[in-house]
Design an enzyme around this catalytic site. Structure first.
Site, PDB file in Angstrom:
ATOM      1  N   GLY A   1      -1.074  -1.913   6.614  1.00 45.39           N
ATOM      2  CA  GLY A   1      -1.089  -3.116   7.443  1.00 45.39           C
ATOM      3  C   GLY A   1      -2.457  -3.769   7.451  1.00 45.39           C
ATOM      4  O   GLY A   1      -3.271  -3.531   6.552  1.00 45.39           O
TER       5      GLY A   1
ATOM      6  N   GLY B   1      -5.728  -3.963   7.664  1.00 45.11           N
ATOM      7  CA  GLY B   1      -6.756  -2.929   7.683  1.00 45.11           C
ATOM      8  C   GLY B   1      -7.918  -3.224   8.597  1.00 45.11           C
ATOM      9  O   GLY B   1      -8.468  -2.315   9.236  1.00 45.11           O
TER      10      GLY B   1
ATOM     11  N   THR C   1       0.850  -1.194   0.000  1.00 41.90           N
ATOM     12  CA  THR C   1       0.000   0.000   0.000  1.00 41.90           C
ATOM     13  C   THR C   1       0.881   1.237   0.000  1.00 41.90           C
ATOM     14  O   THR C   1       1.972   1.225   0.558  1.00 41.90           O
ATOM     15  CB  THR C   1      -0.841  -0.060   1.296  1.00 41.90           C
ATOM     16  OG1 THR C   1      -1.750  -1.135   1.174  1.00 41.90           O
ATOM     17  CG2 THR C   1      -1.585   1.236   1.564  1.00 41.90           C
TER      18      THR C   1
HETATM   19  N1  ASP Z   1      -4.202  -1.601   4.906  1.00 36.64           N
HETATM   20  C1  ASP Z   1      -4.467  -2.252   3.661  1.00 36.64           C
HETATM   21  C2  ASP Z   1      -5.801  -2.948   3.752  1.00 36.64           C
HETATM   22  O1  ASP Z   1      -6.048  -3.629   4.716  1.00 36.64           O
HETATM   23  C3  ASP Z   1      -3.433  -3.245   3.229  1.00 36.64           C
HETATM   24  C4  ASP Z   1      -1.983  -2.825   3.354  1.00 36.64           C
HETATM   25  O2  ASP Z   1      -1.679  -1.787   3.913  1.00 36.64           O
HETATM   26  O3  ASP Z   1      -1.119  -3.555   2.862  1.00 36.64           O
HETATM   27  O4  ASP Z   1      -6.577  -2.857   2.833  1.00 36.64           O
END
Ligand code: ASP
Length: 344
Positions: free
Chosen positions: A260, A262, A208
Site C-alpha cells: 500500500g 508506503g 507488491t
Molecule cells: N508499499 C509499496 C511502496 O510504497 C507499494 C505497494 O505496496 O504497492 O513502495
C-alpha cells in the site's frame, strides 16, 4: 492372571490413546503454513485476467510449501515463494517493477527471521534480478540491516547473485502506467489505476509481493519485495525494505507483510504495529491487522496486510476503498488457496 493381563492391556490402550491425543493436539496447535500477497486492488480483474496471475501465485505457494514439507525453514520458504513472483512480469516486484519519475526501475526488498530477529534489506537497487536474495545476503553476510543504491547492486554482484541490465525490467504496461501517471501528475499505487477520474486505460496488474511463513519448528519469517510506486521520485524508498514498516517477524508474536501507500505505512510502523497490538493488547491476529489498517487509513493511506501468528492463525485486512487484496495460503498437506477481489 487373565484379569492382570486385561488390566495391563487396558492401561496400554489408555496410554496410547493419551499419547495419540497429545500428538494430535500438538499437530493442531500449529500447522506449518505459507501465506502470500500480490497487492491490493480497487478494480478486480476479469476471470481471464486473473487466471494468468493465479497460476503464478499457486506456483509461488507451492514453492514455499515444498520447502516447509521437506522440513526447511520459514525463511527459505519465504524466499522461494517471493522469487517466483519476482520472476513474473505480472507483479510489481523484480521483472514487473514499476518506473520512477525519471524512467528507472528501483527495487526494494526485505527479509526478517523471527527466530533470531536478524533482518536484511536492500533499496533502490537497479540491477538485481531477485531483490529478495540480496536481502538475504545483507542479513547473513553483512553487519548491516539496509543497504541502498549502488552499494546494494555491488554487494549482490560480489556475492554471485544474478545481475541484469535495467532493460530487463522494462515492460510495456509499466511504461504506459508511468506515462499516464505523469500526464495526471500523480504517484500511483497499482490499485490506483482504478481511479475513474484519472481516466487511465492500462489493464490492471498486480502489485507488491510478500510472503510470510511458519515452519515446523515454530519459526516465523517475513519477506516483501516491490518496485515501489509508479512515478515515485528517483531515490524514494518505501515501506517494503523498512523493518517494522512493511515487513516484520518475531517468534514471540507474528509475521507480517504489507502493501500500500508506503509513505504512510512507514509513519504507522505498520508491520510492527500488528505485532505490538497482538503482543501487548492481546488482540487476535485478525483484529490486530484490522486495527493497523484503520491507522493507515486515518493518515490517508490505502492498502493491505497479511499476517500470521505463532500458532499459524492468519489475519488479513485492507482499507475500505479497495475491493480486496490478492492473497493466498497453503498449509502443510493442503491444496494452496488463492483469494482475490470480486471479478468483473
Ligand atoms: N508499499 C509499496 C511502496 O510504497 C507499494 C505497494 O505496496 O504497492 O513502495
Amino acid at each position: 492372571m487373565s484379569l492382570m493381563k486385561g488390566g495391563k492391556k487396558a492401561l496400554l490402550v489408555l496410554a496410547s490413546v493419551a499419547f495419540l491425543a497429545s500428538a494430535n493436539l500438538y499437530a493442531k496447535d500449529f500447522k506449518p503454513v505459507i501465506v502470500i500477497h500480490g497487492g491490493t486492488s480497487g478494480l478486480g480483474l476479469t476471470k481471464e485476467e486473473f487466471a494468468k496471475r493465479e497460476v503464478v501465485m499457486k506456483e509461488s505457494l507451492k514453492a514455499g510449501q515444498k520447502i516447509l514439507e521437506a522440513g526447511g525453514s520459514s525463511t527459505d520458504a519465504v524466499i522461494a515463494a517471493i522469487k517466483v513472483m519476482e520472476d513474473s512480469p505480472e507483479f510489481n516486484a523484480g521483472k514487473g517493477a514499476v518506473f520512477t519519475s525519471d524512467g528507472y526501475n528501483e527495487l526494494d526488498a526485505s527479509l526478517m527471521d523471527g527466530k533470531t530477529l536478524n533482518a536484511g534489506a536492500i533499496a533502490m537497487a537497479r540491477t538485481i534480478k531477485n531483490p529478495i536474495e540480496a536481502a538475504k545476503v545483507v542479513m547473513e553476510k553483512t553487519p548491516h540491516t539496509l543497504i541502498a543504491g549502488e552499494g546494494a547492486d555491488k554487494l549482490a554482484k560480489a556475492n554471485g547473485l544474478e545481475i541484469v541490465k535495467q532493460k530487463y525490467f522494462y515492460t510495456e504496461h509499466r511504461y504506459k502506467q508511468l506515462k499516464e501517471a505523469q500526464k495526471s501528475k500523480e504517484i500511483l499505487l497499482d490499485s490506483d489505476k482504478a481511479k475513474a477520474h484519472l481516466g487511465l486505460s492500462t489493464e490492471p496488474y498486480l502489485g507488491t509481493v510478500g510472503a510470510i511463513a511458519l515452519d515446523k519448528n515454530g519459526n516465523l519469517a517475513a519477506g516483501t519485495s516491490t518496485g515501489g510506486t509508479t512515478n515515485k521520485m528517483t531515490g524514494r524508498i518505501g515501506d517494503s525494505p523498512i523493518i517494522g514498516a512493511g515487513n516484520y517477524a518475531n517468534n514471540d508474536s507474528v509475521a507480517v507483510s504489507c502493501t500500500g501507500t508506503g509513505d504512510i505505512y512507514i509513519r504507522v510502523a505498520a508491520a510492527h504495529e500488528v505485532a505490538a497490538l497482538y503482543k501487548h493488547k492481546k488482540l487476535s491476529i485478525q483484529k490486530a491487522a484490522e486495527e493497523t489498517i484503520k491507522e493507515v487509513a486515518q493518515l490517508g493511506g490505502t492498502g493491505g496486510i497479511i499476517s500470521i501468528d505463532k500458532k499459524g492463525k492468519v489475519g488479513y485486512a485492507w482499507t475500505k476503498d479497495k475491493l480486496g487484496m490478492y492473497h493466498g495460503e497453503a498449509r502443510l498437506g493442503e491444496e494452496p488457496k488463492i483469494f482475490w477481489p470480486v471479478a468483473k
